[in-house]
Design a protein around this motif. Structure first.
Motif, PDB file in Angstrom:
ATOM      1  N   LEU A 206       0.827  -1.206   0.000  1.00  0.00           N
ATOM      2  CA  LEU A 206       0.000   0.000   0.000  1.00  0.00           C
ATOM      3  C   LEU A 206       0.864   1.260   0.000  1.00  0.00           C
ATOM      4  O   LEU A 206       0.565   2.222  -0.720  1.00  0.00           O
ATOM      5  N   ALA A 207       1.937   1.260   0.769  1.00  0.00           N
ATOM      6  CA  ALA A 207       2.830   2.421   0.824  1.00  0.00           C
ATOM      7  C   ALA A 207       3.485   2.683  -0.529  1.00  0.00           C
ATOM      8  O   ALA A 207       3.693   3.831  -0.912  1.00  0.00           O
ATOM      9  N   ALA A 208       3.780   1.623  -1.254  1.00  0.00           N
ATOM     10  CA  ALA A 208       4.411   1.780  -2.567  1.00  0.00           C
ATOM     11  C   ALA A 208       3.460   2.422  -3.577  1.00  0.00           C
ATOM     12  O   ALA A 208       3.903   3.073  -4.522  1.00  0.00           O
ATOM     13  N   LEU A 209       2.166   2.270  -3.374  1.00  0.00           N
ATOM     14  CA  LEU A 209       1.186   2.815  -4.320  1.00  0.00           C
ATOM     15  C   LEU A 209       1.001   4.319  -4.184  1.00  0.00           C
ATOM     16  O   LEU A 209       0.707   4.994  -5.163  1.00  0.00           O
ATOM     17  N   LYS A 210       1.116   4.827  -2.992  1.00  0.00           N
ATOM     18  CA  LYS A 210       0.928   6.251  -2.702  1.00  0.00           C
ATOM     19  C   LYS A 210      -0.531   6.707  -2.787  1.00  0.00           C
ATOM     20  O   LYS A 210      -0.965   7.531  -2.014  1.00  0.00           O
ATOM     21  N   ILE A 211      -1.283   6.217  -3.764  1.00  0.00           N
ATOM     22  CA  ILE A 211      -2.685   6.601  -3.947  1.00  0.00           C
ATOM     23  C   ILE A 211      -3.536   5.335  -4.056  1.00  0.00           C
ATOM     24  O   ILE A 211      -3.156   4.395  -4.749  1.00  0.00           O
TER      25      ILE A 211
ATOM     26  N   GLU B  62      -4.294  -2.085 -15.659  1.00  0.00           N
ATOM     27  CA  GLU B  62      -3.590  -1.732 -16.896  1.00  0.00           C
ATOM     28  C   GLU B  62      -2.897  -0.377 -16.798  1.00  0.00           C
ATOM     29  O   GLU B  62      -1.949  -0.106 -17.532  1.00  0.00           O
ATOM     30  N   ASN B  63      -3.363   0.467 -15.898  1.00  0.00           N
ATOM     31  CA  ASN B  63      -2.774   1.796 -15.735  1.00  0.00           C
ATOM     32  C   ASN B  63      -1.913   1.913 -14.480  1.00  0.00           C
ATOM     33  O   ASN B  63      -1.692   3.014 -13.967  1.00  0.00           O
ATOM     34  N   GLY B  64      -1.427   0.765 -14.006  1.00  0.00           N
ATOM     35  CA  GLY B  64      -0.477   0.760 -12.898  1.00  0.00           C
ATOM     36  C   GLY B  64      -1.062   0.966 -11.524  1.00  0.00           C
ATOM     37  O   GLY B  64      -0.329   1.316 -10.592  1.00  0.00           O
ATOM     38  N   MET B  65      -2.341   0.741 -11.366  1.00  0.00           N
ATOM     39  CA  MET B  65      -2.996   0.924 -10.078  1.00  0.00           C
ATOM     40  C   MET B  65      -3.688  -0.388  -9.672  1.00  0.00           C
ATOM     41  O   MET B  65      -4.899  -0.536  -9.816  1.00  0.00           O
ATOM     42  N   PRO B  66      -2.912  -1.355  -9.165  1.00  0.00           N
ATOM     43  CA  PRO B  66      -3.482  -2.662  -8.836  1.00  0.00           C
ATOM     44  C   PRO B  66      -4.163  -2.709  -7.469  1.00  0.00           C
ATOM     45  O   PRO B  66      -3.985  -3.643  -6.690  1.00  0.00           O
ATOM     46  N   CYS B  67      -4.932  -1.673  -7.162  1.00  0.00           N
ATOM     47  CA  CYS B  67      -5.559  -1.582  -5.851  1.00  0.00           C
ATOM     48  C   CYS B  67      -6.804  -0.706  -5.946  1.00  0.00           C
ATOM     49  O   CYS B  67      -6.845   0.233  -6.750  1.00  0.00           O
ATOM     50  N   ALA B  68      -7.794  -1.011  -5.115  1.00  0.00           N
ATOM     51  CA  ALA B  68      -8.981  -0.164  -5.024  1.00  0.00           C
ATOM     52  C   ALA B  68      -9.657  -0.379  -3.683  1.00  0.00           C
ATOM     53  O   ALA B  68      -9.610  -1.473  -3.118  1.00  0.00           O
TER      54      ALA B  68
END
Length: 110
Positions: free
Chosen positions: A8-13, A34-40
């Motif tokens: 989570l820290a690596a994602l920043k957002i 696909e846009n580099g955001m493997p989290c929600a």
């Protein structure tokens, strides 16, 4: 630091999403990945939340999925059953925090 915290820290957002139609969840997850955001974080502000989480988990087992706007222990149970990695609450509720600890699911609030 736990693996989840590191991820989570690596994602920043972390995108916070209210899904009205659970059938849209997999497409949304695909676009995020696909846009580099493997989290929600899927909010429990709609009746489709738990099913949307289940759909995403099934299609993308490695995606980080949180449930948000969690206010009750019943929503914690629904979230865990749907396959979340973490839970977010809009405020500190000692009952919900203790329940998440008992269920061994990471939780944050604020």
């Amino acid at each position: 630091m736990s693996k989840l915290n590191q991820q989570l820290a690596a994602l920043k957002i972390i995108p916070v999403i209210a899904i009205n139609d659970a059938d849209d969840a997999v497409t949304l997850a695909k676009v995020l990945i696909e846009n580099g955001m493997p989290c929600a974080e899927i909010t429990f502000r709609t009746p489709a939340a738990a099913e949307a989480i289940r759909n995403i988990r099934e299609a993308y087992p490695d995606m980080l999925i949180g449930s948000g706007t969690i206010l009750t222990t019943a929503q914690v149970d629904q979230s865990i059953a749907a396959g979340v990695d973490f839970i977010v609450s809009p405020g500190f509720n000692p009952t919900t925090v203790k329940y998440c600890q008992q269920r061994n699911v990471p939780m944050s609030w604020g």
